[in-house]
Scaffold this motif. Structure first.
Motif, PDB file in Angstrom:
ATOM      1  N   ASP A 164      -1.973   9.356 -30.086  1.00  0.00           N
ATOM      2  CA  ASP A 164      -1.219   9.393 -31.348  1.00  0.00           C
ATOM      3  C   ASP A 164      -0.126  10.464 -31.313  1.00  0.00           C
ATOM      4  O   ASP A 164       0.051  11.219 -32.266  1.00  0.00           O
ATOM      5  CB  ASP A 164      -2.147   9.619 -32.540  1.00  0.00           C
ATOM      6  CG  ASP A 164      -3.101   8.459 -32.763  1.00  0.00           C
ATOM      7  OD1 ASP A 164      -2.718   7.311 -32.450  1.00  0.00           O
ATOM      8  OD2 ASP A 164      -4.220   8.691 -33.246  1.00  0.00           O
ATOM      9  N   ASN A 165       0.591  10.541 -30.192  1.00  0.00           N
ATOM     10  CA  ASN A 165       1.706  11.486 -30.004  1.00  0.00           C
ATOM     11  C   ASN A 165       1.288  12.944 -30.057  1.00  0.00           C
ATOM     12  O   ASN A 165       2.102  13.814 -30.345  1.00  0.00           O
ATOM     13  CB  ASN A 165       2.830  11.220 -31.007  1.00  0.00           C
ATOM     14  CG  ASN A 165       3.642  10.014 -30.620  1.00  0.00           C
ATOM     15  OD1 ASN A 165       3.917   9.791 -29.456  1.00  0.00           O
ATOM     16  ND2 ASN A 165       4.009   9.216 -31.605  1.00  0.00           N
ATOM     17  N   ILE A 166       0.035  13.245 -29.755  1.00  0.00           N
ATOM     18  CA  ILE A 166      -0.451  14.619 -29.649  1.00  0.00           C
ATOM     19  C   ILE A 166      -1.109  14.762 -28.286  1.00  0.00           C
ATOM     20  O   ILE A 166      -1.936  13.943 -27.900  1.00  0.00           O
ATOM     21  CB  ILE A 166      -1.458  14.957 -30.764  1.00  0.00           C
ATOM     22  CG1 ILE A 166      -0.786  14.873 -32.129  1.00  0.00           C
ATOM     23  CG2 ILE A 166      -2.066  16.339 -30.552  1.00  0.00           C
ATOM     24  CD1 ILE A 166      -1.722  15.051 -33.291  1.00  0.00           C
ATOM     25  N   GLY A 167      -0.743  15.808 -27.556  1.00  0.00           N
ATOM     26  CA  GLY A 167      -1.304  16.045 -26.235  1.00  0.00           C
ATOM     27  C   GLY A 167      -0.203  16.080 -25.200  1.00  0.00           C
ATOM     28  O   GLY A 167       0.919  16.495 -25.470  1.00  0.00           O
ATOM     29  N   THR A 168      -0.537  15.634 -23.980  1.00  0.00           N
ATOM     30  CA  THR A 168       0.433  15.573 -22.894  1.00  0.00           C
ATOM     31  C   THR A 168       1.235  14.296 -23.082  1.00  0.00           C
ATOM     32  O   THR A 168       0.782  13.215 -22.727  1.00  0.00           O
ATOM     33  CB  THR A 168      -0.279  15.606 -21.530  1.00  0.00           C
ATOM     34  OG1 THR A 168      -1.018  16.829 -21.441  1.00  0.00           O
ATOM     35  CG2 THR A 168       0.708  15.516 -20.378  1.00  0.00           C
ATOM     36  N   CYS A 169       2.420  14.424 -23.683  1.00  0.00           N
ATOM     37  CA  CYS A 169       3.198  13.257 -24.099  1.00  0.00           C
ATOM     38  C   CYS A 169       4.643  13.368 -23.641  1.00  0.00           C
ATOM     39  O   CYS A 169       5.170  14.468 -23.469  1.00  0.00           O
ATOM     40  CB  CYS A 169       3.206  13.136 -25.631  1.00  0.00           C
ATOM     41  SG  CYS A 169       1.576  13.003 -26.414  1.00  0.00           S
ATOM     42  N   LYS A 170       5.275  12.215 -23.481  1.00  0.00           N
ATOM     43  CA  LYS A 170       6.708  12.123 -23.233  1.00  0.00           C
ATOM     44  C   LYS A 170       7.347  11.550 -24.484  1.00  0.00           C
ATOM     45  O   LYS A 170       6.888  10.554 -25.027  1.00  0.00           O
ATOM     46  CB  LYS A 170       7.000  11.237 -22.032  1.00  0.00           C
ATOM     47  CG  LYS A 170       6.518  11.828 -20.716  1.00  0.00           C
ATOM     48  CD  LYS A 170       6.960  10.964 -19.553  1.00  0.00           C
ATOM     49  CE  LYS A 170       6.438  11.484 -18.241  1.00  0.00           C
ATOM     50  NZ  LYS A 170       6.962  12.767 -17.844  1.00  0.00           N
ATOM     51  N   TYR A 171       8.411  12.215 -24.955  1.00  0.00           N
ATOM     52  CA  TYR A 171       9.128  11.776 -26.144  1.00  0.00           C
ATOM     53  C   TYR A 171      10.534  11.376 -25.720  1.00  0.00           C
ATOM     54  O   TYR A 171      11.253  12.187 -25.127  1.00  0.00           O
ATOM     55  CB  TYR A 171       9.182  12.903 -27.182  1.00  0.00           C
ATOM     56  CG  TYR A 171       7.812  13.415 -27.577  1.00  0.00           C
ATOM     57  CD1 TYR A 171       7.069  12.779 -28.558  1.00  0.00           C
ATOM     58  CD2 TYR A 171       7.277  14.537 -26.953  1.00  0.00           C
ATOM     59  CE1 TYR A 171       5.810  13.246 -28.928  1.00  0.00           C
ATOM     60  CE2 TYR A 171       6.019  15.015 -27.312  1.00  0.00           C
ATOM     61  CZ  TYR A 171       5.298  14.363 -28.294  1.00  0.00           C
ATOM     62  OH  TYR A 171       4.049  14.826 -28.643  1.00  0.00           O
ATOM     63  N   ASP A 172      10.927  10.148 -26.022  1.00  0.00           N
ATOM     64  CA  ASP A 172      12.241   9.652 -25.616  1.00  0.00           C
ATOM     65  C   ASP A 172      13.369  10.349 -26.354  1.00  0.00           C
ATOM     66  O   ASP A 172      14.439  10.566 -25.783  1.00  0.00           O
ATOM     67  CB  ASP A 172      12.342   8.144 -25.848  1.00  0.00           C
ATOM     68  CG  ASP A 172      11.408   7.361 -24.939  1.00  0.00           C
ATOM     69  OD1 ASP A 172      11.120   7.843 -23.823  1.00  0.00           O
ATOM     70  OD2 ASP A 172      10.965   6.267 -25.344  1.00  0.00           O
ATOM     71  N   ASP A 173      13.148  10.671 -27.644  1.00  0.00           N
ATOM     72  CA  ASP A 173      14.211  11.294 -28.417  1.00  0.00           C
ATOM     73  C   ASP A 173      13.632  12.153 -29.534  1.00  0.00           C
ATOM     74  O   ASP A 173      13.219  11.638 -30.572  1.00  0.00           O
ATOM     75  CB  ASP A 173      15.160  10.245 -28.991  1.00  0.00           C
ATOM     76  CG  ASP A 173      16.413  10.855 -29.589  1.00  0.00           C
ATOM     77  OD1 ASP A 173      16.579  12.097 -29.529  1.00  0.00           O
ATOM     78  OD2 ASP A 173      17.238  10.085 -30.110  1.00  0.00           O
ATOM     79  N   LEU A 174      13.608  13.465 -29.311  1.00  0.00           N
ATOM     80  CA  LEU A 174      13.096  14.386 -30.322  1.00  0.00           C
ATOM     81  C   LEU A 174      13.999  14.413 -31.552  1.00  0.00           C
ATOM     82  O   LEU A 174      13.535  14.687 -32.654  1.00  0.00           O
ATOM     83  CB  LEU A 174      12.945  15.783 -29.723  1.00  0.00           C
ATOM     84  CG  LEU A 174      11.904  15.870 -28.609  1.00  0.00           C
ATOM     85  CD1 LEU A 174      12.007  17.197 -27.879  1.00  0.00           C
ATOM     86  CD2 LEU A 174      10.507  15.675 -29.147  1.00  0.00           C
ATOM     87  N   CYS A 175      15.282  14.097 -31.378  1.00  0.00           N
ATOM     88  CA  CYS A 175      16.194  14.034 -32.525  1.00  0.00           C
ATOM     89  C   CYS A 175      15.735  12.950 -33.489  1.00  0.00           C
ATOM     90  O   CYS A 175      15.744  13.136 -34.714  1.00  0.00           O
ATOM     91  CB  CYS A 175      17.619  13.753 -32.059  1.00  0.00           C
ATOM     92  SG  CYS A 175      18.319  15.071 -31.032  1.00  0.00           S
ATOM     93  N   ASP A 176      15.310  11.818 -32.963  1.00  0.00           N
ATOM     94  CA  ASP A 176      14.815  10.721 -33.797  1.00  0.00           C
ATOM     95  C   ASP A 176      13.532  11.128 -34.517  1.00  0.00           C
ATOM     96  O   ASP A 176      13.337  10.800 -35.687  1.00  0.00           O
ATOM     97  CB  ASP A 176      14.579   9.481 -32.933  1.00  0.00           C
ATOM     98  CG  ASP A 176      14.088   8.304 -33.738  1.00  0.00           C
ATOM     99  OD1 ASP A 176      14.792   7.906 -34.700  1.00  0.00           O
ATOM    100  OD2 ASP A 176      13.006   7.767 -33.426  1.00  0.00           O
ATOM    101  N   ILE A 177      12.666  11.867 -33.829  1.00  0.00           N
ATOM    102  CA  ILE A 177      11.421  12.345 -34.447  1.00  0.00           C
ATOM    103  C   ILE A 177      11.747  13.291 -35.603  1.00  0.00           C
ATOM    104  O   ILE A 177      11.140  13.208 -36.680  1.00  0.00           O
ATOM    105  CB  ILE A 177      10.511  13.017 -33.404  1.00  0.00           C
ATOM    106  CG1 ILE A 177      10.003  11.963 -32.416  1.00  0.00           C
ATOM    107  CG2 ILE A 177       9.352  13.750 -34.079  1.00  0.00           C
ATOM    108  CD1 ILE A 177       9.262  12.530 -31.229  1.00  0.00           C
TER     109      ILE A 177
END
Length: 196
Positions: free
Chosen positions: A104-117
């Motif tokens: 659920d986006n917590i832990g060892t994760c890759k985020y494509d676009d933190l600006c979008d988050i």
């Protein structure tokens, strides 16, 4: 010195957001207070590094008040898509470290676009939350090149509704920010969390 869009980025280490940054050519720095420590990990080549950071109390209590100060600089504009690669590890009782998987986006994760988050967390057009608003710190991309500082400020971290096995203990984070495959910043954090 301009105010930094830092808090919005730096607390990703706590999986609340990504990291703040500082200028090209600075040496790797490390600061330690109890179990809290931080270190730029780009080998002095990244255009963004942190110059100073403090977080109190140690350990961090969730829920509870936290006091943060941070300063840094970036020689490039951070814009969408701002990718984030987070490695989260938890220390086991015997001292060894295990990687926490991405759930659920917590832990060892890759985020494509933190600006979008950031845009989903704080819809464009709505005021930036405190303490960002008080210090004139933007909470949306792009974040322009320059020096930034968030003076010592306190705020409340609510109960994050995380599983108990994830809240209590010692953690290591590595956060790498990149744009177009070009690394902008790398930050390592070690801290302790205590659930009340």
């Amino acid at each position: 010195m301009q105010a930094l869009p830092l808090l919005a980025l730096a607390l990703c280490a706590l999986q609340l957001c990504p990291a703040v940054l500082g200028g090209k050519g600075h040496q790797r720095k490390r600061m330690q207070v109890g179990s809290f420590s931080w270190q730029n990990c780009g080998g002095g080549q990244d255009p963004a590094v942190i110059r100073s950071m403090s977080i109190q109390p140690d350990p961090i209590n969730i829920p509870g008040d936290i006091t943060v100060s941070i300063a840094g600089a970036t020689s490039v504009t951070m814009r969408s898509p701002l990718a984030g690669d987070v490695v989260l590890e938890k220390q086991l009782g015997g001292g060894s470290w295990i990687k926490v998987p991405c759930v659920d986006n917590i832990g060892t994760c890759k985020y494509d676009d933190l600006c979008d988050i950031l845009d989903r967390a704080i819809p464009p057009g709505t005021p930036c939350p405190e303490p960002l608003r008080s210090y004139g710190i933007p909470c949306h991309c792009p974040f322009k090149a320059g020096s930034y500082a968030l003076p010592t400020c306190s705020f409340y971290i609510p109960n994050l509704d995380l599983p108990s096995w994830l809240t209590n203990g010692n953690y290591r984070f590595q956060v790498v920010l990149s744009n177009g495959g070009y690394q902008i910043a790398c930050l390592k954090l070690t801290l302790s969390l205590q659930s009340n």
